[in-house]
Design a protein around this motif. Structure first.
Motif, PDB file in Angstrom:
ATOM      1  N   TYR A  61       0.846  -1.202   0.000  1.00  0.00           N
ATOM      2  CA  TYR A  61       0.000   0.000   0.000  1.00  0.00           C
ATOM      3  C   TYR A  61       0.877   1.247   0.000  1.00  0.00           C
ATOM      4  N   GLN A 343       2.109  -7.958   4.972  1.00  0.00           N
ATOM      5  CA  GLN A 343       1.962  -6.800   4.096  1.00  0.00           C
ATOM      6  C   GLN A 343       2.938  -6.799   2.918  1.00  0.00           C
ATOM      7  N   SER A 433      -8.133  -9.983   6.597  1.00  0.00           N
ATOM      8  CA  SER A 433      -8.436  -8.761   5.846  1.00  0.00           C
ATOM      9  C   SER A 433      -7.739  -7.555   6.458  1.00  0.00           C
ATOM     10  N   ARG A 434      -7.880  -6.437   5.807  1.00  0.00           N
ATOM     11  CA  ARG A 434      -7.319  -5.182   6.326  1.00  0.00           C
ATOM     12  C   ARG A 434      -8.033  -4.804   7.620  1.00  0.00           C
ATOM     13  N   TYR A 440      -1.454  -5.056   6.119  1.00  0.00           N
ATOM     14  CA  TYR A 440      -2.371  -5.849   5.313  1.00  0.00           C
ATOM     15  C   TYR A 440      -1.819  -6.001   3.901  1.00  0.00           C
ATOM     16  N   GLU A 575     -11.190  -4.345  -0.267  1.00  0.00           N
ATOM     17  CA  GLU A 575     -12.093  -3.682   0.685  1.00  0.00           C
ATOM     18  C   GLU A 575     -13.496  -4.277   0.663  1.00  0.00           C
TER      19      GLU A 575
END
Length: 620
Positions: A61, A343, A433-434, A440, A575
């Motif tokens: 990310y 991650q 999940s995040r 994540y 998401e």
């Protein structure tokens, strides 16, 4: 003052190091030898190794926060933000998380000047002196090679300049690629003759350089030098010395592939004579299915410390921290444990790279539904070895080769560990999940390969894992390099090509090349011509060494980076909570690679001002 001895000014104050002190005896000299090793780049450290996060096999990310424990520097390279004023991950000047590698070379020269003098270090045996000299020679060669891969032509620093050197002497010049390669190889040959074949004192000396490491590194150096980036690269026809000599050879020389092939074979024979072989999991106390055992064959070739395949295990920084970055929160009974992140996410490109279960690329397998790979499928009991029974996931995750499941985890997959098999469920609201602004997977995939199967999540913040030396070179490297060199030198008719390719494929649980392509490929004759077999060897190499930091350099030496790294980075829509929405291919970033500029690092602008004899790499 008049009554004092004349040498009173020669007294060395306590705790002030001098070169004389460093080589006063064996113990002090051994400390200096350790400093030579300390200059090596930490291969398993994502902050320092550009092969991990500066390419395209991992994605994370963005932007990076102070809480994420991720480095932004290598990812800025991947995002096209390299520059000349303060180059990122510079191993020339040591800026932006890089190391000043020329200091490492200087230290090697100091060590060699002193240890080679038989009048010094009187308590050092002749055999030990030769071994230490060999280690320093190897490290000196390796530092030159590391710079060569990053910068192309570099100055050869064979001896340190005297302290009274003139300004012009200090202004060293870059030298043509072939001269640098020949210098490195000569050093490695000399080092090999001084080094032990294997480490005898495994309790205290594992990780130190051996003859097998020197021979295998020589094979890698020559294979790199024979590759298109360095061998007949006309993109750099105007990149010349002041007298007009090309830094890069302008005509492809087939004899370079022959030289590399012979070096690979020499290293293979030496390794096998010393007892090295491809790793197979053989723990008699572990009762697992044949499917899990095959996964352990693949994963533990990396994660089992000092296994029989490992040629050079790097101990200057271990695999422990990278394991945390790769492993998601697996244990539903340890939800409060925040020490795991997961991650360091495999890219979508990597998910599509691995073969089908039939051992051919997913876009070639005539029995595999490539066109509908993004559509949803429900796992049947027959899929339950790899996917949770009844789970809905993308067709891309079905009927893939064992290395796909051993290397990567995904929503709906299973993750085998010594203390149990865990379910990975990564849609919004599920365990993997995040959960926050960091920690994540941005793509929906996780890097299983780099996590030891002995990693155990405990209560609170604690965890227990077996650290392993990072595999800089393993026997499979030599097998695939040898196959590549033979194909480029002699063509697909060379019998050893498929012999060594199939050895790696057999360990991966795949049929041989002929069987796979004949029975399942839409291009069944692909392996019969040099270009087709080259494609097979390249993909086999990228798969076998996925996530080990090889891909970054291989795409460059093959001159394939300009194609591969000019494509978008995708991931699943992580998401989302329902399968139909989650399994939508989402654009994360459009990578750009400007050729020929981005094949090499820039020199820092300041260094060019200090030394006008240096010439900047083209495009910068």
């Amino acid at each position: 003052m008049s009554s004092c001895k004349r040498d009173y000014l020669d007294i060395v104050p306590d705790n002030v190091a001098t070169i004389e002190n460093a080589f006063a005896n064996r113990n002090e000299a051994q400390k200096y030898l350790a400093t030579l090793y300390s200059k090596l780049p930490q291969e398993s450290y994502i902050y320092e190794n550009p092969g991990l996060l500066a390419g395209d096999e991992f994605w994370t990310y963005w932007p990076i926060t102070s809480l994420s424990r991720l480095p932004s520097t290598p990812q800025n390279i991947a995002r096209g933000n390299q520059g000349v004023n303060d180059p990122l991950l510079s191993y020339w000047s040591g800026t932006q998380n890089g190391k000043p590698t020329f200091i490492g070379i200087r230290d090697c020269n100091i060590f060699l000047e002193n240890v080679s003098n038989s009048d010094k270090i009187s308590d050092l045996t002749a055999d030990m002196r030769q071994r230490w000299i060999g280690e320093a020679q190897f490290l000196k060669a390796y530092y030159h090679f590391y710079l060569l891969r990053m910068y192309g032509p570099i100055p050869i620093i064979d001896k340190n300049l005297p302290i009274d050197a003139t300004t012009e002497e200090v202004r060293v010049e870059r030298q043509p690629i072939d001269e640098v390669v020949n210098y490195i190889v000569k050093l490695l040959d000399t080092a090999a003759s001084n080094l032990p074949v294997v480490i005898q004192n495994r309790t205290t000396e594992l990780g130190r350089i051996t003859k097998l490491i020197a021979l295998s590194t020589k094979a890698r150096v020559l294979t790199t030098a024979a590759s298109p980036l360095f061998n007949g690269n006309t993109d750099y026809r105007s990149f010349t010395t002041e007298d007009g000599t090309s830094y890069f050879s302008q005509t492809m020389d087939i004899s370079k592939w022959e030289r590399a092939a012979r070096a690979c074979k020499e290293a293979i024979e030496a390794c096998e004579a010393a007892g090295l072989k491809l790793y197979y999991f053989n723990d008699p106390l572990v009762n697992v299915s044949s499917r899990v055992r095959k996964e352990m064959d693949i994963r533990n070739a990396i994660g089992e410390k000092w296994n029989q395949e490992l040629i050079w295990g790097f101990t200057n920084g271990t695999g422990s921290s990278i394991q945390e970055q790769c492993m998601p929160r697996l244990d539903p009974n340890r939800l409060s444990n925040e020490s795991n992140f997961g991650q360091l996410a495999p890219s979508f490109k990597m998910a599509e790279l691995f073969y089908t279960k039939n051992g051919v690329p997913i876009n070639e397998d005539k029995t595999w539904d490539f066109g509908n790979r993004l559509e949803l499928k429900t796992a049947a009991p027959a899929d339950s070895h790899y996917i949770q029974d009844g789970y809905v996931t993308a067709g891309l995750n079905f009927e893939r080769e064992p290395r796909f499941y051993a290397n990567m985890a995904f929503d709906g997959s299973l993750w085998y560990m010594q203390n149990g098999t865990f379910k990975v469920q990564a849609k919004a609201g599920q365990l993997q999940s995040r959960k926050a602004a960091f920690g994540y997977s941005i793509t929906g995939y996780f890097t299983k390969k780099l996590v030891s199967w002995k990693y155990v999540i405990q209560d609170g913040q604690a965890h227990s894992t077996e650290q392993y030396p990072w595999p800089v070179i393993r026997l499979a490297d030599l097998y695939l390099m040898y196959a590549e060199c033979l194909n480029e030198w002699q063509g697909p008719g060379a019998a050893d090509i498929l012999l060594y390719l199939d050895r790696v494929r057999l360990r991966a649980g795949l049929p041989g090349v002929i069987e796979s392509w004949t029975n399942f490929s839409t291009d069944p004759a692909k392996y019969l011509n040099k270009q087709g077999l080259r494609s097979i060897i390249h993909q086999e190499t990228l798969i076998e060494f996925a996530f080990e930091g090889h891909r970054f350099w291989d795409l460059r030496r093959w001159k394939e980076a300009a194609t591969v790294l000019n494509t978008p980075q995708y991931g699943w829509d992580i998401e989302q909570s329902d399968a139909a929405s989650y399994y939508r291919k989402k654009l994360l970033f459009q990578q750009k690679f400007q050729a020929p500029r981005d094949y090499f690092w820039p020199l820092r602008q300041y260094d060019l001002i200090v030394n006008p004899n240096l010439i900047q790499n083209p495009g910068w």
